[in-house]
Design a protein around this motif. Structure first.
Motif, PDB file in Angstrom:
ATOM      1  N   PRO A 251       0.832  -1.212   0.000  1.00  0.00           N
ATOM      2  CA  PRO A 251       0.000   0.000   0.000  1.00  0.00           C
ATOM      3  C   PRO A 251       0.859   1.251   0.000  1.00  0.00           C
ATOM      4  CG  PRO A 251      -0.052  -1.085   2.141  1.00  0.00           C
ATOM      5  CD  PRO A 251       0.677  -2.000   1.225  1.00  0.00           C
ATOM      6  N   TRP A 252       0.338   2.289  -0.643  1.00  0.00           N
ATOM      7  CA  TRP A 252       1.048   3.570  -0.735  1.00  0.00           C
ATOM      8  C   TRP A 252       0.045   4.690  -0.497  1.00  0.00           C
ATOM      9  CZ3 TRP A 252       2.182   6.646  -5.701  1.00  0.00           C
ATOM     10  CH2 TRP A 252       3.031   7.731  -5.422  1.00  0.00           C
ATOM     11  N   GLY A 253       0.121   5.292   0.637  1.00  0.00           N
ATOM     12  CA  GLY A 253      -0.746   6.418   0.948  1.00  0.00           C
ATOM     13  C   GLY A 253      -2.172   5.969   1.204  1.00  0.00           C
ATOM     14  N   ALA A 254      -3.104   6.854   0.883  1.00  0.00           N
ATOM     15  CA  ALA A 254      -4.509   6.641   1.203  1.00  0.00           C
ATOM     16  C   ALA A 254      -5.292   6.174  -0.022  1.00  0.00           C
ATOM     17  CB  ALA A 254      -5.119   7.938   1.753  1.00  0.00           C
ATOM     18  N   ASP A 255      -6.599   5.995   0.158  1.00  0.00           N
ATOM     19  CA  ASP A 255      -7.538   5.708  -0.925  1.00  0.00           C
ATOM     20  C   ASP A 255      -7.290   4.375  -1.608  1.00  0.00           C
ATOM     21  OD1 ASP A 255      -8.671   8.239  -0.472  1.00  0.00           O
ATOM     22  OD2 ASP A 255      -7.225   9.182  -1.826  1.00  0.00           O
ATOM     23  N   GLY A 256      -6.719   3.420  -0.882  1.00  0.00           N
ATOM     24  CA  GLY A 256      -6.536   2.099  -1.452  1.00  0.00           C
ATOM     25  C   GLY A 256      -5.461   1.994  -2.506  1.00  0.00           C
ATOM     26  N   ARG A 257      -4.538   2.935  -2.555  1.00  0.00           N
ATOM     27  CA  ARG A 257      -3.475   2.878  -3.549  1.00  0.00           C
ATOM     28  C   ARG A 257      -2.451   1.804  -3.196  1.00  0.00           C
ATOM     29  NH1 ARG A 257      -1.787   9.265  -4.089  1.00  0.00           N
ATOM     30  NH2 ARG A 257      -3.705  10.028  -5.115  1.00  0.00           N
ATOM     31  N   PHE A 258      -1.997   1.100  -4.226  1.00  0.00           N
ATOM     32  CA  PHE A 258      -0.904   0.139  -4.104  1.00  0.00           C
ATOM     33  C   PHE A 258       0.114   0.426  -5.192  1.00  0.00           C
ATOM     34  CE2 PHE A 258      -3.942  -2.051  -1.551  1.00  0.00           C
ATOM     35  CZ  PHE A 258      -3.250  -2.956  -0.766  1.00  0.00           C
ATOM     36  N   VAL A 259       1.338  -0.009  -4.939  1.00  0.00           N
ATOM     37  CA  VAL A 259       2.393   0.028  -5.952  1.00  0.00           C
ATOM     38  C   VAL A 259       3.088  -1.319  -5.962  1.00  0.00           C
ATOM     39  CG1 VAL A 259       2.808   2.513  -5.812  1.00  0.00           C
ATOM     40  CG2 VAL A 259       4.067   0.968  -4.300  1.00  0.00           C
ATOM     41  N   GLY A 260       3.718  -1.643  -7.092  1.00  0.00           N
ATOM     42  CA  GLY A 260       4.566  -2.817  -7.127  1.00  0.00           C
ATOM     43  C   GLY A 260       5.736  -2.631  -6.190  1.00  0.00           C
ATOM     44  N   ALA A 261       6.243  -3.712  -5.626  1.00  0.00           N
ATOM     45  CA  ALA A 261       7.347  -3.625  -4.673  1.00  0.00           C
ATOM     46  C   ALA A 261       8.399  -4.698  -5.001  1.00  0.00           C
ATOM     47  CB  ALA A 261       6.821  -3.809  -3.252  1.00  0.00           C
ATOM     48  N   PRO A 262       9.657  -4.272  -5.089  1.00  0.00           N
ATOM     49  CA  PRO A 262      10.171  -2.924  -4.842  1.00  0.00           C
ATOM     50  C   PRO A 262      10.185  -2.025  -6.079  1.00  0.00           C
ATOM     51  CG  PRO A 262      12.006  -4.418  -5.173  1.00  0.00           C
ATOM     52  CD  PRO A 262      10.755  -5.250  -5.289  1.00  0.00           C
ATOM     53  N   ALA A 263       9.491  -2.410  -7.142  1.00  0.00           N
ATOM     54  CA  ALA A 263       9.392  -1.588  -8.346  1.00  0.00           C
ATOM     55  C   ALA A 263       8.036  -1.854  -8.976  1.00  0.00           C
ATOM     56  CB  ALA A 263      10.525  -1.903  -9.330  1.00  0.00           C
ATOM     57  N   MET A 264       7.567  -0.913  -9.776  1.00  0.00           N
ATOM     58  CA  MET A 264       6.218  -1.024 -10.315  1.00  0.00           C
ATOM     59  C   MET A 264       6.046  -2.231 -11.228  1.00  0.00           C
ATOM     60  SD  MET A 264       3.188   0.165 -10.222  1.00  0.00           S
ATOM     61  CE  MET A 264       3.227   1.859  -9.610  1.00  0.00           C
ATOM     62  N   ASN A 265       7.094  -2.631 -11.930  1.00  0.00           N
ATOM     63  CA  ASN A 265       6.943  -3.727 -12.889  1.00  0.00           C
ATOM     64  C   ASN A 265       7.036  -5.117 -12.272  1.00  0.00           C
ATOM     65  OD1 ASN A 265       9.680  -3.832 -12.340  1.00  0.00           O
ATOM     66  ND2 ASN A 265      10.347  -3.372 -14.420  1.00  0.00           N
ATOM     67  N   VAL A 266       7.282  -5.208 -10.966  1.00  0.00           N
ATOM     68  CA  VAL A 266       7.501  -6.506 -10.322  1.00  0.00           C
ATOM     69  C   VAL A 266       6.289  -7.440 -10.434  1.00  0.00           C
ATOM     70  CG1 VAL A 266       7.846  -7.600  -8.063  1.00  0.00           C
ATOM     71  CG2 VAL A 266       9.350  -5.755  -8.798  1.00  0.00           C
ATOM     72  N   PRO A 267       5.040  -6.968 -10.192  1.00  0.00           N
ATOM     73  CA  PRO A 267       3.921  -7.910 -10.331  1.00  0.00           C
ATOM     74  C   PRO A 267       3.791  -8.509 -11.727  1.00  0.00           C
ATOM     75  CG  PRO A 267       3.227  -5.970  -9.103  1.00  0.00           C
ATOM     76  CD  PRO A 267       4.582  -5.669  -9.661  1.00  0.00           C
ATOM     77  N   VAL A 268       4.021  -7.715 -12.768  1.00  0.00           N
ATOM     78  CA  VAL A 268       3.907  -8.243 -14.125  1.00  0.00           C
ATOM     79  C   VAL A 268       5.029  -9.233 -14.403  1.00  0.00           C
ATOM     80  CG1 VAL A 268       3.755  -7.670 -16.567  1.00  0.00           C
ATOM     81  CG2 VAL A 268       2.787  -6.118 -14.869  1.00  0.00           C
ATOM     82  N   LYS A 269       6.229  -8.930 -13.943  1.00  0.00           N
ATOM     83  CA  LYS A 269       7.333  -9.872 -14.118  1.00  0.00           C
ATOM     84  C   LYS A 269       7.020 -11.208 -13.456  1.00  0.00           C
ATOM     85  CE  LYS A 269      11.320  -6.870 -14.854  1.00  0.00           C
ATOM     86  NZ  LYS A 269      12.683  -6.542 -14.398  1.00  0.00           N
ATOM     87  N   ALA A 270       6.362 -11.150 -12.293  1.00  0.00           N
ATOM     88  CA  ALA A 270       6.000 -12.384 -11.610  1.00  0.00           C
ATOM     89  C   ALA A 270       4.964 -13.174 -12.397  1.00  0.00           C
ATOM     90  CB  ALA A 270       5.475 -12.070 -10.205  1.00  0.00           C
ATOM     91  N   LEU A 271       4.050 -12.496 -13.064  1.00  0.00           N
ATOM     92  CA  LEU A 271       3.026 -13.183 -13.850  1.00  0.00           C
ATOM     93  C   LEU A 271       3.630 -14.023 -14.966  1.00  0.00           C
ATOM     94  CD1 LEU A 271       0.360 -10.348 -14.282  1.00  0.00           C
ATOM     95  CD2 LEU A 271       0.094 -12.422 -12.914  1.00  0.00           C
ATOM     96  N   VAL A 272       4.686 -13.521 -15.599  1.00  0.00           N
ATOM     97  CA  VAL A 272       5.255 -14.200 -16.770  1.00  0.00           C
ATOM     98  C   VAL A 272       6.473 -15.040 -16.421  1.00  0.00           C
ATOM     99  CG1 VAL A 272       4.371 -12.406 -18.286  1.00  0.00           C
ATOM    100  CG2 VAL A 272       6.706 -12.219 -17.420  1.00  0.00           C
ATOM    101  N   ALA A 273       6.853 -15.069 -15.150  1.00  0.00           N
ATOM    102  CA  ALA A 273       8.023 -15.850 -14.752  1.00  0.00           C
ATOM    103  C   ALA A 273       7.820 -17.320 -15.108  1.00  0.00           C
ATOM    104  CB  ALA A 273       8.269 -15.698 -13.251  1.00  0.00           C
ATOM    105  N   GLY A 274       8.793 -17.895 -15.769  1.00  0.00           N
ATOM    106  CA  GLY A 274       8.718 -19.291 -16.145  1.00  0.00           C
ATOM    107  C   GLY A 274       8.028 -19.559 -17.466  1.00  0.00           C
TER     108      GLY A 274
END
Length: 321
Positions: A85-108
């Protein structure tokens, strides 16, 4: 495990929509091949790293869930340490970088980066991708395009005119981004908070260190996004001219006591969806051609996610019949 007897599926684009459709299809046993023209996965959930070791989330700045499906995905990412989570209003960011969730999706999964697709050729059941470097991929049973709508329309026009026409009706606003790095004592606020200033040129500013999981040491890194109107007015200028002009607009807001150590612009030509298709995805079962992206539903990270999932369901639903 992929079922070796089933023909493969090519996914063009490794942004969030492409990553989701590829993951869901692979989970259902389909052989998936992802082709991405840039140097890595992420799309507009992008992180730029410089040779000097600086990193900037210069594309999408955060994501939030409006529906339960994406909410559950974010919760799963957070549980794995891929988002925070980052700040208010339900905001999230990838951690530790914004592209990390997408990289995890295509891993393998099979992923060819730096591979721009020049054309889709062949016929239903035996499609091939002609790559800009002269290579080829195929034959595959289906081709799913998750590139921005104008690029999708160009690829689909010779083989799926109706899908191309739908993609061709999408309208975008551009966004010019500026990545700045300052000496540690050059900025008064520590860190500069995320903000949407009431400004004719600046739509967004945030310091990277304000996000969870980011490095907090020197130099201090700021991302600035220009407004759509300003971006349109300067879109075709050189990156150097864009950086100079956007820095002149941002400097009074930052009130820096020194010049930046790094000032580089990036042109997001297809950034903000203004007029979407109005359907969750595009899919022609007879030809085995389809498309997905935030441009199907609207300009949010969640829209890309929902569109990718919808296309995977469409493909798998057809296969089950």
């Amino acid at each position: 495990m992929a079922e070796q007897g089933k023909p493969g599926i090519a996914v063009i684009g490794a942004g969030l929509a492409g990553g989701i459709v590829a993951r869901d299809l692979a989970a259902a046993g389909r052989r998936v091949h992802i082709v991405e023209k840039s140097r890595g996965a992420g799309g507009r959930m992008a992180t730029r790293r410089t040779p000097e070791g600086l990193s900037f989330d210069h594309g999408a700045q955060f994501f939030r869930a409006h529906g339960p499906d994406f909410g559950a995905e974010i919760a799963a990412w957070a549980a794995r340490g891929l988002a925070a989570p980052w700040g208010a209003d339900g905001r999230f960011v990838g951690a530790p970088a914004m592209n990390v969730p997408v990289k995890a999706l295509v891993a393998g999964l099979p992923l060819a980066v730096g591979s721009a697709v020049g054309a889709i050729t062949g016929a239903p059941g035996r499609w091939e991708l002609t790559l800009a470097d002269g290579g080829r991929l195929g034959p595959v049973a289906a081709v799913l395009v998750t590139a921005p709508a104008p690029q999708a329309a160009t690829l689909l026009a010779p083989v799926a005119p109706a899908l191309a026409e739908a993609a061709g009706g999408v309208r975008y606003a551009p966004c010019l981004a500026l990545m700045l790095a300052y000496p540690p004592d050059a900025l008064a606020d520590a860190p500069v908070p995320a903000q949407r200033p009431d400004h004719g040129a600046i739509a967004w500013m945030a310091e990277e260190a304000s996000k969870p999981g980011r490095a907090t040491g020197a130099p201090r890194r700021i991302v600035v996004h220009a407004t759509p109107a300003w971006s349109r007015a300067h879109l075709e200028e050189t990156p150097e001219a864009i950086a100079q002009a956007l820095l002149a607009e941002a400097a009074p807001l930052l009130a820096a006591s020194a010049a930046p150590l790094h000032a580089v612009a990036h042109r997001w030509r297809y950034a903000l969806v203004e007029e979407p298709v109005g359907r969750a995805c595009l899919w022609d079962a007879e030809s085995g051609l389809g498309a997905a992206g935030d441009w199907c539903l609207g300009g949010r990270v969640e829209a890309a996610y929902d569109s990718g999932r919808a296309l995977a369901r469409a493909v798998l639903g057809e296969a089950s019949r």
